[in-house]
Design an enzyme around this catalytic site. Sequence first.
Site, PDB file in Angstrom:
ATOM      1  N   GLU A  94     -14.278 -15.959 -15.858  1.00  0.00           N
ATOM      2  CA  GLU A  94     -12.908 -16.477 -15.794  1.00  0.00           C
ATOM      3  C   GLU A  94     -11.917 -15.390 -16.207  1.00  0.00           C
ATOM      4  O   GLU A  94     -12.267 -14.462 -16.935  1.00  0.00           O
ATOM      5  CB  GLU A  94     -12.842 -17.710 -16.736  1.00  0.00           C
ATOM      6  CG  GLU A  94     -11.516 -18.360 -16.924  1.00  0.00           C
ATOM      7  CD  GLU A  94     -10.942 -19.019 -15.673  1.00  0.00           C
ATOM      8  OE1 GLU A  94     -10.836 -18.345 -14.641  1.00  0.00           O
ATOM      9  OE2 GLU A  94     -10.529 -20.190 -15.767  1.00  0.00           O
ATOM     10  N   ASP A  95     -10.679 -15.522 -15.740  1.00  0.00           N
ATOM     11  CA  ASP A  95      -9.661 -14.537 -16.131  1.00  0.00           C
ATOM     12  C   ASP A  95      -9.146 -14.800 -17.545  1.00  0.00           C
ATOM     13  O   ASP A  95      -9.017 -13.890 -18.347  1.00  0.00           O
ATOM     14  CB  ASP A  95      -8.495 -14.525 -15.116  1.00  0.00           C
ATOM     15  CG  ASP A  95      -7.899 -15.903 -14.854  1.00  0.00           C
ATOM     16  OD1 ASP A  95      -8.403 -16.919 -15.392  1.00  0.00           O
ATOM     17  OD2 ASP A  95      -6.915 -15.984 -14.095  1.00  0.00           O
ATOM     18  N   ASP A  98      -7.138 -20.709 -21.821  1.00  0.00           N
ATOM     19  CA  ASP A  98      -5.868 -21.052 -22.464  1.00  0.00           C
ATOM     20  C   ASP A  98      -6.058 -22.366 -23.233  1.00  0.00           C
ATOM     21  O   ASP A  98      -6.518 -22.359 -24.371  1.00  0.00           O
ATOM     22  CB  ASP A  98      -4.829 -21.155 -21.340  1.00  0.00           C
ATOM     23  CG  ASP A  98      -3.420 -21.368 -21.848  1.00  0.00           C
ATOM     24  OD1 ASP A  98      -3.167 -21.110 -23.027  1.00  0.00           O
ATOM     25  OD2 ASP A  98      -2.558 -21.798 -21.050  1.00  0.00           O
ATOM     26  N   PHE A 147       2.818 -15.377 -21.429  1.00  0.00           N
ATOM     27  CA  PHE A 147       2.324 -15.513 -20.060  1.00  0.00           C
ATOM     28  C   PHE A 147       2.102 -14.110 -19.490  1.00  0.00           C
ATOM     29  O   PHE A 147       3.023 -13.299 -19.445  1.00  0.00           O
ATOM     30  CB  PHE A 147       3.297 -16.311 -19.194  1.00  0.00           C
ATOM     31  CG  PHE A 147       2.676 -16.759 -17.902  1.00  0.00           C
ATOM     32  CD1 PHE A 147       1.917 -17.920 -17.843  1.00  0.00           C
ATOM     33  CD2 PHE A 147       2.815 -16.000 -16.752  1.00  0.00           C
ATOM     34  CE1 PHE A 147       1.311 -18.322 -16.653  1.00  0.00           C
ATOM     35  CE2 PHE A 147       2.215 -16.391 -15.553  1.00  0.00           C
ATOM     36  CZ  PHE A 147       1.463 -17.558 -15.513  1.00  0.00           C
ATOM     37  N   ARG A 160      -1.261 -10.030  -8.899  1.00  0.00           N
ATOM     38  CA  ARG A 160      -2.711  -9.965  -9.147  1.00  0.00           C
ATOM     39  C   ARG A 160      -3.232  -8.546  -8.989  1.00  0.00           C
ATOM     40  O   ARG A 160      -4.242  -8.172  -9.573  1.00  0.00           O
ATOM     41  CB  ARG A 160      -3.475 -10.839  -8.137  1.00  0.00           C
ATOM     42  CG  ARG A 160      -3.272 -12.324  -8.294  1.00  0.00           C
ATOM     43  CD  ARG A 160      -4.290 -13.076  -7.430  1.00  0.00           C
ATOM     44  NE  ARG A 160      -3.873 -14.440  -7.158  1.00  0.00           N
ATOM     45  CZ  ARG A 160      -4.029 -15.463  -7.986  1.00  0.00           C
ATOM     46  NH1 ARG A 160      -4.575 -15.283  -9.162  1.00  0.00           N
ATOM     47  NH2 ARG A 160      -3.638 -16.679  -7.652  1.00  0.00           N
TER      48      ARG A 160
END
Length: 170
Positions: A94-95, A98, A147, A160
């Site tokens: 996963e990136d 959160d 963010f 990206r």
Amino acid sequence: MQIGKTLISERRIRRRVRELGAQITSDYQNRDTVLMGVLNGSVCFMADLMREISLPVEVIFIRLSSYQGTQPGEIKVGSDFGIDLSGKHVLIVEDIVDTGSTMKFIIERVTDLGASTVEICSLLDKPSRRIHPTEIRYAGFQIPDEFVVGYGLDYDGLHRNLRHVAVLEE
Ligand code: 5GP
């Protein structure tokens, strides 16, 4: 919105990904391993990480959508979960973790599909916003509540393709 300060440089990412790959290589010897990337955010991380793992592993991708702009939305399965994972050791790639909702959702489904073990490898960990306790076996970097974009992470589909991770600014 524009790209702000660099949070994690390309060089630091490269070094950390190499370390994670070495760790995974040592932990997953002699196992039927599936790397499960979560699209689209994991695309850069997966491409680099998989090449730092010196083992025969299966690589698959799933698609969910949990964010609209910067606001959490509904999680939807956008690709086929109808794969047989029985006896497999699944490592979710996963990136960023959160709130932990996405990981909770995926882990439940992967477990239902018969995986022997399920672990998480996330490039970024934003622990301050966690709602669901999530054990990240392989975490790249802990980041503050900002963010971020780049290295696979987007804002409205853009950024990206940055080589580094940056903070998004007003
Ligand atoms: P969670 O379900 O843990 O709340 O959120 C996980 C997903 O939210 C990530 O896969 C990612 O798509 C998105 N997300 C969370 N924080 C950020 C962020 O700082 N930047 C970007 N671009 N996406 C984020």
